[in-house]
Design an enzyme around this catalytic site. Sequence first.
Site, PDB file in Angstrom:
ATOM      1  N   LYS A 120       8.201  -1.667  -2.352  1.00 39.78           N
ATOM      2  CA  LYS A 120       7.598  -0.890  -1.262  1.00 39.78           C
ATOM      3  C   LYS A 120       8.690  -0.312  -0.360  1.00 39.78           C
ATOM      4  O   LYS A 120       8.672   0.868  -0.011  1.00 39.78           O
ATOM      5  CB  LYS A 120       6.640  -1.780  -0.466  1.00 39.78           C
ATOM      6  CG  LYS A 120       6.055  -1.132   0.758  1.00 39.78           C
ATOM      7  CD  LYS A 120       5.182   0.059   0.422  1.00 39.78           C
ATOM      8  CE  LYS A 120       5.022   0.947   1.619  1.00 39.78           C
ATOM      9  NZ  LYS A 120       4.217   2.133   1.372  1.00 39.78           N
ATOM     10  N   GLU A 151       0.845  -1.198   0.000  1.00 40.00           N
ATOM     11  CA  GLU A 151       0.000   0.000   0.000  1.00 40.00           C
ATOM     12  C   GLU A 151       0.884   1.254   0.000  1.00 40.00           C
ATOM     13  O   GLU A 151       1.797   1.357   0.792  1.00 40.00           O
ATOM     14  CB  GLU A 151      -0.915  -0.023   1.231  1.00 40.00           C
ATOM     15  CG  GLU A 151      -1.902   1.111   1.272  1.00 40.00           C
ATOM     16  CD  GLU A 151      -2.615   1.280  -0.060  1.00 40.00           C
ATOM     17  OE1 GLU A 151      -3.299   0.341  -0.500  1.00 40.00           O
ATOM     18  OE2 GLU A 151      -2.477   2.350  -0.688  1.00 40.00           O
ATOM     19  N   CYS A 169       6.245   4.704   8.975  1.00 40.74           N
ATOM     20  CA  CYS A 169       6.829   3.926   7.871  1.00 40.74           C
ATOM     21  C   CYS A 169       8.289   4.214   7.542  1.00 40.74           C
ATOM     22  O   CYS A 169       9.084   3.287   7.447  1.00 40.74           O
ATOM     23  CB  CYS A 169       5.995   4.140   6.617  1.00 40.74           C
ATOM     24  SG  CYS A 169       4.362   3.423   6.782  1.00 40.74           S
TER      25      CYS A 169
END
Length: 476
Positions: A223, A164, A279
Amino acid sequence: HKKITKVCCLGAGYVGSPTSAVIAHKSGDLQVTIADISTERISRWINATNEKELPIYEPGLFDVLECRGRNLHFTADIDKAIEEADLIFVSVNTPTKKKGMGAGFAADLGYVESATRRIAKVATSDKIVVEKSTVPCRTAQSMRKILEANGKPGVHFDILSNPEFLAEGTAIKDLLSPDRVLIGSLDNDRGKSAAASLAEIYANWVPRERIITTNVWSSELSKLVANALLAQRISSINAVSAICEATGADVDEVAYACGLDTRIGPKFLKASVGFGGSCFQKDILNLVYLSESLHLPEVAAYWKQVVDMNEYQKSRFTKRVIQSLFNTLTGKKIALFGFAFKKDTGDTRESAAIALAKNFVQEQCQVSIYDPKVEEQQIWLDLSEPGVDSSLTEAKKYVTIAKDAFEAAKDADAIVIATEWDAFKDTELDYEKIYEQMNKPAFIFDGRLILDSKKLEKMGFKVEVIGKTRSELSFE
Ligand code: NAD
Ligand code: UDX
């Protein structure tokens, strides 16, 4: 490929809930169930009657939850949700490991593993299992082994990677119109067919050319690399901000001039007090750990520097505050404007404001914090050490939480802007009124470059801005 009719998502967090809600909102013929081990979180998602009652603040989220009860459901009955679904997103947390091998770098895959084991144990029909969590490269392999070793005979699992890319504060916008959707699958017929089934769901609203497919390992690694590249730009401009402060160059002007080069581009070049969020740091450290495990120490050191520069920026800014306030903060009061890691979110994970508040407390300075969205309880949690009761008492000696910017700044010696909330801009907030109520000389430290310093200087403020000349140095 198989048409999916029932989807389940394990993990009702910042990623699982907005992502699944948008999928349900855009796919009327699909039943979507979000399941979480936290019954408290689930009941808040079910019962919220307005934006404020949701477990997370995210602009536009309440609107897409209009499909709750119709084709979007929240539940704590994980087994039932798994059993009924054709496709399962695993969107659980993957924090940095705190203990054991790889502590401080590697991702803790305990939640992913226990979700995977649950799926293996419960499933009585074939499932497509989708890694939505950010995981180290080759995690899909481990998931597959767990599923195959523990699944019921005759039940087949296909694994996809579908990282995501949403950012908090703009999650709904990012989900509704993503730059790309990335799906990684095994390079065989079953893998490709599973990827096609997932792609069909996204194609309900995402243009086909933006749905890209790769092999699983590329998808997992992309990612980590995307986040590392974004964070690297911020650390690069923050490194430049230090040069600007010492030379009279202006970091906003440098970023603008460089960003106009189409090869560089203007985004993610805003100097700041340091990047935060759940993140960037976690995923870079994960990449560092991966590089080290692969015996690539030079590669590991290269990426590690992005995080080191970020730490340096926070301590450099703290030092500037102390120096400007005549080398002592003892007994002074600082108003900290903003506690979230960026605007438009109530999330404080790895927020630079936490480090700043702790640094100021170390200097025995009173700190008054105001943030429009962060819950008071969260601030106390962030400022105390887990499991050490005395640390909360200690924090409460120095820190207060204000109900608005005026209360925070009353009798303060300085304002420190830690989050770029629009409400803190000089076009929104009455800084003249604030100035009147502050100790003099009244300082403002703009850690986000959101203020018009000339305007504030005219009011009487001493203004210090990241990446702009320090007032004790004058190059005029
Ligand atoms: P979060 O902590 O907000 O949510 C995770 C949820 O998973 C929690 O509610 C937890 O109770 C639940 N959970 C844990 N184990 C479970 C299990 N076995 N079954 C069901 N539920 C379980 O985390 P998040 O911010 O949503 O992040 C989730 C993943 O997405 C992480 O890997 C993260 O790196 C990644 N990611 C996050 C962002 C972001 O902006 N936050 C963006 C992209 C990717
Ligand atoms: C990030 C990635 O952008 C997203 O694609 C990924 O899925 C999750 O991680 P997020 O952490 O939610 O998203 O927010 P982001 O907008 O990337 O900001 C991260 C931090 O960098 C914030 O503290 C922000 O204030 C800071 N930042 C961002 C800067 O300091 N300067 C910039 O130019 C941009």
